[in-house]
Design an enzyme around this catalytic site. Structure first.
Site, PDB file in Angstrom:
ATOM      1  N   CYS A 113       0.813  -1.225   0.000  1.00 51.66           N
ATOM      2  CA  CYS A 113       0.000   0.000   0.000  1.00 51.66           C
ATOM      3  C   CYS A 113       0.846   1.275   0.000  1.00 51.66           C
ATOM      4  O   CYS A 113       0.339   2.356  -0.293  1.00 51.66           O
ATOM      5  CB  CYS A 113      -0.949   0.018   1.187  1.00 51.66           C
ATOM      6  SG  CYS A 113      -1.979  -1.436   1.286  1.00 51.66           S
ATOM      7  N   HIS A 256      -2.933   7.056   3.212  1.00 50.03           N
ATOM      8  CA  HIS A 256      -3.440   5.793   2.649  1.00 50.03           C
ATOM      9  C   HIS A 256      -4.870   5.587   3.131  1.00 50.03           C
ATOM     10  O   HIS A 256      -5.176   5.735   4.304  1.00 50.03           O
ATOM     11  CB  HIS A 256      -2.531   4.651   3.115  1.00 50.03           C
ATOM     12  CG  HIS A 256      -3.041   3.297   2.759  1.00 50.03           C
ATOM     13  ND1 HIS A 256      -3.553   2.991   1.513  1.00 50.03           N
ATOM     14  CD2 HIS A 256      -3.126   2.152   3.499  1.00 50.03           C
ATOM     15  CE1 HIS A 256      -3.918   1.721   1.499  1.00 50.03           C
ATOM     16  NE2 HIS A 256      -3.676   1.192   2.684  1.00 50.03           N
ATOM     17  N   ASN A 286     -10.372  -0.034   0.245  1.00 50.56           N
ATOM     18  CA  ASN A 286      -8.903   0.006   0.262  1.00 50.56           C
ATOM     19  C   ASN A 286      -8.386  -0.600  -1.044  1.00 50.56           C
ATOM     20  O   ASN A 286      -8.518  -1.793  -1.279  1.00 50.56           O
ATOM     21  CB  ASN A 286      -8.421  -0.796   1.482  1.00 50.56           C
ATOM     22  CG  ASN A 286      -6.913  -0.815   1.622  1.00 50.56           C
ATOM     23  OD1 ASN A 286      -6.188  -0.467   0.691  1.00 50.56           O
ATOM     24  ND2 ASN A 286      -6.451  -1.245   2.783  1.00 50.56           N
TER      25      ASN A 286
HETATM   26  O1  UT7 Z   1      -3.970  -1.450   3.586  1.00 47.61           O
HETATM   27  C1  UT7 Z   1      -3.112  -2.219   4.345  1.00 47.61           C
HETATM   28  C2  UT7 Z   1      -3.361  -2.093   5.715  1.00 47.61           C
HETATM   29  N1  UT7 Z   1      -4.652  -2.592   6.131  1.00 47.61           N
HETATM   30  C3  UT7 Z   1      -5.257  -1.927   7.067  1.00 47.61           C
HETATM   31  O2  UT7 Z   1      -4.803  -0.887   7.427  1.00 47.61           O
HETATM   32  C4  UT7 Z   1      -6.466  -2.530   7.739  1.00 47.61           C
HETATM   33  C5  UT7 Z   1      -6.264  -2.445   9.233  1.00 47.61           C
HETATM   34  N2  UT7 Z   1      -7.276  -3.030  10.078  1.00 47.61           N
HETATM   35  C6  UT7 Z   1      -8.568  -2.632  10.113  1.00 47.61           C
HETATM   36  O3  UT7 Z   1      -8.977  -1.796   9.343  1.00 47.61           O
HETATM   37  C7  UT7 Z   1      -9.442  -3.195  11.196  1.00 47.61           C
HETATM   38  O4  UT7 Z   1      -8.650  -3.926  12.097  1.00 47.61           O
HETATM   39  C8  UT7 Z   1     -10.602  -4.103  10.676  1.00 47.61           C
HETATM   40  C9  UT7 Z   1     -11.617  -3.258   9.941  1.00 47.61           C
HETATM   41  C10 UT7 Z   1     -10.058  -5.183   9.773  1.00 47.61           C
HETATM   42  C11 UT7 Z   1     -11.306  -4.740  11.871  1.00 47.61           C
HETATM   43  O5  UT7 Z   1     -11.775  -3.720  12.750  1.00 47.61           O
HETATM   44  P1  UT7 Z   1     -11.435  -3.790  14.305  1.00 47.61           P
HETATM   45  O6  UT7 Z   1     -12.110  -2.649  14.932  1.00 47.61           O
HETATM   46  O7  UT7 Z   1      -9.942  -3.878  14.440  1.00 47.61           O
HETATM   47  O8  UT7 Z   1     -12.148  -5.123  14.721  1.00 47.61           O
HETATM   48  P2  UT7 Z   1     -11.521  -6.365  15.490  1.00 47.61           P
HETATM   49  O9  UT7 Z   1     -10.723  -7.202  14.566  1.00 47.61           O
HETATM   50  O10 UT7 Z   1     -10.889  -5.895  16.762  1.00 47.61           O
HETATM   51  O11 UT7 Z   1     -12.850  -7.168  15.850  1.00 47.61           O
HETATM   52  C12 UT7 Z   1     -13.827  -6.621  16.763  1.00 47.61           C
HETATM   53  C13 UT7 Z   1     -15.030  -7.552  16.763  1.00 47.61           C
HETATM   54  C14 UT7 Z   1     -14.636  -9.016  16.910  1.00 47.61           C
HETATM   55  O12 UT7 Z   1     -15.658  -9.668  17.677  1.00 47.61           O
HETATM   56  P3  UT7 Z   1     -15.422  -9.940  19.244  1.00 47.61           P
HETATM   57  O13 UT7 Z   1     -14.194 -10.797  19.305  1.00 47.61           O
HETATM   58  O14 UT7 Z   1     -15.240  -8.609  19.867  1.00 47.61           O
HETATM   59  O15 UT7 Z   1     -16.688 -10.650  19.606  1.00 47.61           O
HETATM   60  C15 UT7 Z   1     -14.666  -9.540  15.495  1.00 47.61           C
HETATM   61  O16 UT7 Z   1     -14.910 -10.923  15.452  1.00 47.61           O
HETATM   62  O17 UT7 Z   1     -15.718  -7.465  15.504  1.00 47.61           O
HETATM   63  C16 UT7 Z   1     -15.821  -8.767  14.912  1.00 47.61           C
HETATM   64  N3  UT7 Z   1     -15.721  -8.596  13.462  1.00 47.61           N
HETATM   65  C17 UT7 Z   1     -16.777  -8.363  12.666  1.00 47.61           C
HETATM   66  N4  UT7 Z   1     -18.084  -8.219  12.943  1.00 47.61           N
HETATM   67  C18 UT7 Z   1     -18.901  -7.949  11.906  1.00 47.61           C
HETATM   68  C19 UT7 Z   1     -14.596  -8.637  12.686  1.00 47.61           C
HETATM   69  N5  UT7 Z   1     -14.918  -8.416  11.392  1.00 47.61           N
HETATM   70  C20 UT7 Z   1     -16.257  -8.243  11.368  1.00 47.61           C
HETATM   71  C21 UT7 Z   1     -17.164  -7.973  10.325  1.00 47.61           C
HETATM   72  N6  UT7 Z   1     -18.475  -7.835  10.643  1.00 47.61           N
HETATM   73  N7  UT7 Z   1     -16.774  -7.839   9.047  1.00 47.61           N
END
Ligand code: UT7
Length: 329
Positions: A113, A256, A286
């Site tokens: 990226c 980004h 993205n």
């Molecule tokens: O371009 C290269 C670099 N890439 C990035 O910069 C992406 C970086 N990461 C992110 O943008 C975020 O980490 C995500 C959008 C991928 C995830 O968001 P988050 O706020 O970090 O969520 P998390 O992984 O901490 O998950 C929080 C909760 C979890 O449930 P529990 O364990 O709290 O019950 C996940 O299982 O949200 C759940 N979850 C979802 N729920 C509904 C994870 N993905 C989803 C989803 N829909 N798509």
């Protein structure tokens, strides 16, 4: 030493979209969660007959038109992508052929990226030294072919798109445009946080590799999130300090476009108001190496970016890679 300036930009986003409602039918997710956690409503999907060089071609033609140059004027093409047309030949050579850019040298650049910011920095070196005059820098991806639509942690983020910029030697004494600095970083110790492994020399494509779904993007989202904020704010601060320029003197920051929350957290770390941050993620998702290039072109074309303004680009991606570029437009 010569000065570099951007004299034309262009972008292309495919018309077809994968909406949050589409994703609700594929994985356990919902529109509200995706919008609140990422700021994304839709990502673009390239037509089946289009590869990465095709998207790049559409964006590059617009950039060349804006620059008032023909492809024959190009001395170099730098193509940033993690989704090449083929392993070999390079996607830059495919684009060179499609553009009929007969006299230039072209190569691909792999910085995920951060690729477009890396590419502009490399272009600046060739222009500063006088080795080249007109360089096309492209960031383009067809990520939908590498996204696992059973993995809700990644499929909500990534889409297809292309952006391009023509970087040229500034020979006009009355034009103050120039590249001030670039600060590039990589940290291979954290490479396992974001990968796409199949098809390389370590994991050639076999049934086992496909069964392990290594032909798709894999990401530790939470960790990547933290590193993205830290890295982009660090190299942005460095750019300001190195040039003794305050945030007040920056007209636009273009980070980004990975996630709106990452962008907001980066702006907060930097102490920058969101009023001067370009955010174009809602309708494209993205697009990896393309995000900064697309956002730059959108802001140029709708008049937000004006001649004489100081612009700060910053990016972060797999590798882990990161970088900033500060320039006067
Ligand atoms: O371009 C290269 C670099 N890439 C990035 O910069 C992406 C970086 N990461 C992110 O943008 C975020 O980490 C995500 C959008 C991928 C995830 O968001 P988050 O706020 O970090 O969520 P998390 O992984 O901490 O998950 C929080 C909760 C979890 O449930 P529990 O364990 O709290 O019950 C996940 O299982 O949200 C759940 N979850 C979802 N729920 C509904 C994870 N993905 C989803 C989803 N829909 N798509």
């Amino acid at each position: 030493m010569y000065r570099s300036r951007i004299i034309g930009t262009g972008h292309f986003l495919p018309e077809d979209k994968i909406t949050n409602q589409d994703l609700e039918k594929m994985v356990d997710t919902n529109d509200q969660w995706i919008v609140e956690r990422t700021g994304i409503s839709a990502r673009r999907k390239a037509k089946p007959e289009h590869g990465t060089s095709d998207l790049a071609l559409f964006a590059s033609k617009k950039a060349l038109e804006a620059a008032n140059l023909s492809a024959k004027d190009l001395d170099m093409i730098i193509f940033a992508t993690i989704t090449p047309d083929y392993t070999m030949p390079s996607t830059s050579c495919m684009l060179q052929q499609k553009l009929e850019a007969s006299k230039c040298v072209s190569f691909d650049l792999g910085a995920a990226c951060s690729g477009f910011v890396y590419g502009l920095s490399v272009a600046d070196q060739f222009i500063k030294t006088g080795a080249k005059k007109n360089i096309l820098v492209v960031g383009a991806e067809v990520l939908t072919r590498y996204v696992d639509y059973t993995d809700r942690g990644t499929c909500i983020l990534f889409g297809d798109g292309a952006g391009a910029a023509v970087v040229s030697r500034n020979e006009d004494e009355s034009d103050t445009a120039e590249f001030y600095s670039h600060h590039l970083y990589s940290d291979g110790h954290l490479s396992d946080l974001l990968t796409l492994k199949a098809g390389g020399s370590v994991l050639p494509v076999t049934y086992e590799v496909l069964e392990q779904r290594e032909n798709f993007v894999k990401m530790n989202g939470r960790e990547i999130f933290k590193h993205a904020v830290r890295a982009m704010s660090k190299c942005s601060s460095e750019a300001l300090e190195a040039n003794k320029i305050s945030l007040d003197d920056i007209s636009w920051i273009i980070p980004h476009q990975a996630n709106t929350r990452i962008i907001e957290a980066t702006a907060k770390h930097l102490g920058a108001s969101m009023d001067k941050v370009v955010v174009e993620i809602e309708d494209m998702g993205n697009t990896s190496a393309a995000t900064v290039a697309v956002a730059l072109d959108k802001a140029v074309r709708d008049g937000r970016i004006q001649k004489g303004q100081n612009i700060l680009l910053t990016a972060f991606g797999a590798g882990l890679t990161s970088g900033s570029l500060l320039f006067k437009y």
